[in-house]
Design a protein around this motif. Structure first.
Motif, PDB file in Angstrom:
ATOM      1  N   VAL A 197       0.856  -1.190   0.000  1.00 41.93           N
ATOM      2  CA  VAL A 197       0.000   0.000   0.000  1.00 41.93           C
ATOM      3  C   VAL A 197       0.885   1.230   0.000  1.00 41.93           C
ATOM      4  N   GLY A 198       0.695   2.108  -0.953  1.00 45.63           N
ATOM      5  CA  GLY A 198       1.407   3.383  -0.987  1.00 45.63           C
ATOM      6  C   GLY A 198       0.456   4.495  -0.614  1.00 45.63           C
ATOM      7  N   PHE A 199       0.846   5.343   0.351  1.00 47.39           N
ATOM      8  CA  PHE A 199      -0.047   6.426   0.768  1.00 47.39           C
ATOM      9  C   PHE A 199       0.729   7.702   1.070  1.00 47.39           C
ATOM     10  N   GLU A 200       1.892   7.869   0.456  1.00 47.20           N
ATOM     11  CA  GLU A 200       2.691   9.076   0.643  1.00 47.20           C
ATOM     12  C   GLU A 200       1.907  10.329   0.301  1.00 47.20           C
ATOM     13  N   ALA A 201       1.080  10.275  -0.733  1.00 43.54           N
ATOM     14  CA  ALA A 201       0.363  11.459  -1.214  1.00 43.54           C
ATOM     15  C   ALA A 201      -0.778  11.874  -0.308  1.00 43.54           C
TER      16      ALA A 201
ATOM     17  N   TYR B 118       7.985   2.344  -5.046  1.00 45.11           N
ATOM     18  CA  TYR B 118       8.062   1.628  -3.763  1.00 45.11           C
ATOM     19  C   TYR B 118       7.319   0.296  -3.832  1.00 45.11           C
ATOM     20  N   VAL B 119       6.069   0.325  -4.320  1.00 44.69           N
ATOM     21  CA  VAL B 119       5.295  -0.920  -4.363  1.00 44.69           C
ATOM     22  C   VAL B 119       5.778  -1.840  -5.483  1.00 44.69           C
ATOM     23  N   SER B 120       6.282  -1.274  -6.575  1.00 47.77           N
ATOM     24  CA  SER B 120       6.774  -2.102  -7.673  1.00 47.77           C
ATOM     25  C   SER B 120       8.003  -2.903  -7.276  1.00 47.77           C
ATOM     26  N   LEU B 121       8.778  -2.359  -6.347  1.00 46.14           N
ATOM     27  CA  LEU B 121       9.958  -3.065  -5.862  1.00 46.14           C
ATOM     28  C   LEU B 121       9.604  -4.060  -4.764  1.00 46.14           C
TER      29      LEU B 121
END
Length: 412
Positions: free
Chosen positions: A125-129, A315-318
């Motif tokens: 889960v990416g939530f930086e934004a 980040y999530v792709s890695l």
């Protein structure tokens, strides 16, 4: 070469920014990820509206068409509101997709559930934004939390409120005039409540709390105050003593208690937020080894927010797997309750005859205004008995009293 297939939910300012950035930075993404990144689908409200999207991209108003694509690796959500976005992202995780969101209200309410589901499904889960636009606050905290013990986070987390306060001071405008300018510039919505009443910053603060401390305070216990009570007279008065209003969110941990607030405060020239102007955001992170780190940058807009999403995409792709609970490495704080401490305050609308004997007057910057040293509990009691009285905290620092004597006072 293998391809990372991405779907973008929403094609407003943020969604379009993500799409454009994937196109313009294709080589950089391929170099870092080792795969080509391709937008496979875009979810829109109006399919008939003209958009500059490649003809091979599925443009649809139906989320089912997207979730049923033969190959789908990452779902980027750039809509608003809690629903249907929460449902969409749950479906994406269940499908086995990584997800990235810029929706701070939805993530503040449902982030824990999404993180737990993602952990079960072994996706990221990416939530930086969701916090501070283009400032890499979350990535910084992830690095700090490996060893450093976080004690407190302060932030200017809403660019709209910061812009309004800047306009009021620099152009000697009223709140209403400055809000209108923010709306004309596209910084404020037609209904600006979320921004000017502190809800937007509150949601971001709750997200930061979960990252820094592994948990959140009870939401009703968090002090939330917007900027609508700040008049042009207030701003002019504090300018006489070298102070500026800033709308600051604070989250800290005291023993087992997490303490949060979102409210306007005053800062002096030595504070790192003093020169944070316009739509800029800034965050102070206090930890036991590195000390204070200050991050500053654009808090909103097409490409600053797209930048945060693109970094999450990497980040999530890695294949960085989600941790449901972050390490709770928190430094101990003072055990003395805040309301018992003597702090400095700007008080408006108070008659000197109402002052408590133990209070110390530090300055009278303008008629009807006092800067006093007092305990918070006393001010709360006074304001409750006298509704015309309002007060604002002054953060630690020094300010100059602009008087004939040019005296200097230190706020401690």
């Amino acid at each position: 070469m293998t391809v990372v297939k991405v779907a973008i939910l929403g094609f407003g300012t943020v969604g379009e920014g993500v799409y454009r950035t994937i196109q313009s930075h294709a080589e950089e993404l391929q170099a870092v990820i080792g795969k080509d990144v391709e937008v496979a689908a875009v979810l829109v409200k109006n399919k008939e509206k003209a958009r500059d999207i490649h003809k091979d991209v599925l443009v649809t108003t139906n989320f089912e068409e997207i979730i049923q694509l033969p190959k789908l690796d990452i779902v980027v959500e750039a809509i608003v509101d809690r629903e249907p976005t929460f449902t969409y992202l749950k479906r994406a995780i269940q499908r086995g997709c990584h997800i990235i969101t810029a929706n701070k209200e939805m993530f503040a309410h449902h982030g824990k559930e999404l993180l737990e589901l993602a952990e079960k499904k072994s996706v990221s889960v990416g939530f930086e934004a969701t916090v501070a636009g283009g400032i890499p606050v979350i990535q910084t905290l992830r690095q700090l939390l490996q060893v450093n013990r976080i004690s407190e986070i302060q932030g200017i987390l809403n660019g709209t409120s910061n812009f309004i306060l800047t306009e009021m001071r620099e152009k000697k405008q009223t709140f209403t005039e400055s809000l209108l300018q923010a709306q004309k510039n596209g910084y404020a919505e037609a209904d600006p409540t979320n921004d000017v009443e502190g809800f937007d910053a509150f949601y971001k603060t709750m997200i930061l709390s979960r990252i820094a401390f592994g948990e959140e305070p009870d939401w009703p216990e968090v002090e939330r105050q917007g900027i609508t009570s700040i008049s042009s007279e207030c701003i002019a008065a504090v300018e006489q003593v070298g102070l500026r209003f800033k709308h600051i969110a604070t989250i800290s941990k005291n023993g087992n208690q997490i303490i949060g607030s979102v409210k306007p405060v005053l800062v002096g020239k030595d504070h790192p937020f003093y020169h944070v102007e316009g739509v800029e955001n800034a965050v102070n992170v206090f930890s036991d080894i590195v000390g204070r780190i200050t991050l500053q940058g654009p808090g909103a807009g097409m490409f600053p927010t797209a930048s945060a999403i693109i970094e999450d995409l990497v980040y999530v792709s890695l294949d960085h797997k989600v941790k449901r609970s972050f390490t709770q490495t928190t430094a101990p704080l003072s055990e003395q309750p805040e309301e018992q401490n003597l702090n400095c305050w700007l008080v408006q609308g108070i008659d000197k005859s109402l002052l408590y004997p133990q209070w110390k007057i530090l300055s009278e910057p303008a008629e009807g205004f006092l800067i006093v040293e007092a305990a918070k509990k006393d001010l709360e009691r006074l304001a409750k008995d006298h509704p015309t009285v309002c007060y604002f905290a002054i953060l630690d620092g020094e300010f100059e009293i602009a008087s004939d004597k040019k005296e200097a006072a230190t706020v401690s």
